[in-house]
Design a protein around this motif. Sequence first.
Motif, mmCIF file in Angstrom:
data_model
loop_
_atom_site.group_PDB
_atom_site.id
_atom_site.type_symbol
_atom_site.label_atom_id
_atom_site.label_comp_id
_atom_site.label_asym_id
_atom_site.label_seq_id
_atom_site.Cartn_x
_atom_site.Cartn_y
_atom_site.Cartn_z
ATOM 1 N N GLU A 153 11.254 3.485 8.159
ATOM 2 C CA GLU A 153 11.821 2.888 7.017
ATOM 3 C C GLU A 153 13.109 2.240 7.779
ATOM 4 O OE1 GLU A 153 13.627 3.451 2.621
ATOM 5 O OE2 GLU A 153 13.562 5.375 3.927
ATOM 6 N N ARG A 154 13.869 2.811 8.833
ATOM 7 C CA ARG A 154 14.804 2.144 9.473
ATOM 8 C C ARG A 154 14.326 1.206 10.240
ATOM 9 N NH1 ARG A 154 17.199 7.526 9.652
ATOM 10 N NH2 ARG A 154 16.030 7.943 11.622
ATOM 11 N N GLU A 155 13.117 1.133 10.696
ATOM 12 C CA GLU A 155 12.677 0.086 11.304
ATOM 13 C C GLU A 155 11.976 -1.067 10.565
ATOM 14 O OE1 GLU A 155 9.341 1.262 13.928
ATOM 15 O OE2 GLU A 155 10.525 2.850 14.855
ATOM 16 N N VAL A 191 6.452 6.372 -0.817
ATOM 17 C CA VAL A 191 6.399 5.332 0.196
ATOM 18 C C VAL A 191 5.156 4.508 0.361
ATOM 19 C CG1 VAL A 191 6.634 5.710 2.852
ATOM 20 C CG2 VAL A 191 7.499 7.488 1.506
ATOM 21 N N PHE A 192 5.730 3.076 0.689
ATOM 22 C CA PHE A 192 4.810 1.942 0.736
ATOM 23 C C PHE A 192 5.051 1.117 1.978
ATOM 24 C CE2 PHE A 192 5.673 3.293 -3.685
ATOM 25 C CZ PHE A 192 4.696 3.097 -4.162
ATOM 26 N N VAL A 193 4.210 0.297 2.357
ATOM 27 C CA VAL A 193 4.045 -0.403 3.467
ATOM 28 C C VAL A 193 5.121 -1.820 3.244
ATOM 29 C CG1 VAL A 193 2.973 -2.199 4.934
ATOM 30 C CG2 VAL A 193 1.984 0.061 4.264
ATOM 31 N N ILE A 219 9.457 -0.997 8.341
ATOM 32 C CA ILE A 219 8.044 -0.746 8.274
ATOM 33 C C ILE A 219 7.612 -0.203 7.058
ATOM 34 C CG2 ILE A 219 5.792 0.213 9.442
ATOM 35 C CD1 ILE A 219 7.495 -0.303 12.193
ATOM 36 N N LEU A 220 8.473 0.883 6.574
ATOM 37 C CA LEU A 220 8.052 1.378 5.420
ATOM 38 C C LEU A 220 9.128 1.206 4.524
ATOM 39 C CD1 LEU A 220 6.499 4.879 6.690
ATOM 40 C CD2 LEU A 220 5.355 2.529 5.942
ATOM 41 N N ASP A 221 8.859 1.441 3.095
ATOM 42 C CA ASP A 221 9.758 1.146 2.124
ATOM 43 C C ASP A 221 9.740 2.404 0.985
ATOM 44 O OD1 ASP A 221 11.769 0.168 0.365
ATOM 45 O OD2 ASP A 221 10.202 -0.968 -0.977
ATOM 46 N N THR A 222 10.732 3.327 0.897
ATOM 47 C CA THR A 222 10.759 4.385 -0.076
ATOM 48 C C THR A 222 11.209 4.066 -1.029
ATOM 49 O OG1 THR A 222 10.926 6.073 1.934
ATOM 50 C CG2 THR A 222 11.516 6.929 -0.069
ATOM 51 N N ARG A 223 10.519 4.497 -2.053
ATOM 52 C CA ARG A 223 10.849 4.181 -3.759
ATOM 53 C C ARG A 223 10.971 5.752 -4.125
ATOM 54 N NH1 ARG A 223 6.198 -0.251 -4.406
ATOM 55 N NH2 ARG A 223 6.663 -1.391 -2.661
ATOM 56 N N PRO A 224 12.183 6.109 -4.557
ATOM 57 C CA PRO A 224 12.333 7.409 -5.101
ATOM 58 C C PRO A 224 11.593 7.539 -6.377
ATOM 59 C CG PRO A 224 14.303 6.611 -4.380
ATOM 60 C CD PRO A 224 13.555 5.296 -4.123
ATOM 61 N N ASP A 242 0.906 -1.119 -0.027
ATOM 62 C CA ASP A 242 0.039 0.000 0.004
ATOM 63 C C ASP A 242 0.793 1.291 -0.081
ATOM 64 O OD1 ASP A 242 -2.578 -1.320 0.051
ATOM 65 O OD2 ASP A 242 -2.824 -0.804 2.217
ATOM 66 N N ARG A 243 0.476 2.077 -0.811
ATOM 67 C CA ARG A 243 1.287 3.511 -0.888
ATOM 68 C C ARG A 243 0.557 4.503 0.168
ATOM 69 N NH1 ARG A 243 0.970 8.601 -3.925
ATOM 70 N NH2 ARG A 243 3.145 8.954 -4.531
#
Length: 133
Positions: free
Chosen positions: A63-65, A76-78, A67-72, A36-37
Amino acid sequence: MSPSLKIDPSAAVSISEQIAEQVRLSIASGRLVPGDRLESVRGLARELLVNPNTVAKVYRDLEREGILDTRPGSGVFVAPGAPAKCRRAGARAVREAVEAAVEKGLAAGLAPEEIEELWRESLEKAGGMIHAE
């Protein structure tokens, strides 16, 4: 997609921690699922009436945890393993709260049976299912 988040500027907990906790709970409960975005930094900041740097920090921390994934360029996605991580963190927090409540009850002179009854009443009030053994 982002669930509707609400912040309380007068709360004892910082705004960034309120946002992070609500994202974690949304993932743990299944309202947000892997892939999910989330709302953009600027969009969520505008919606919550907070500084975009606050939202950016929350997203970076999550993101460091893992939990999220940033895609330039995409957003930002789960992250794939986020639900299990969020549920484990939630269980730890509940365990700590229950242990503190039990200690407080015992210190107040309540018997273990009275504490258990209070727990059952609270669970029923919250709409939970109690399984008889």
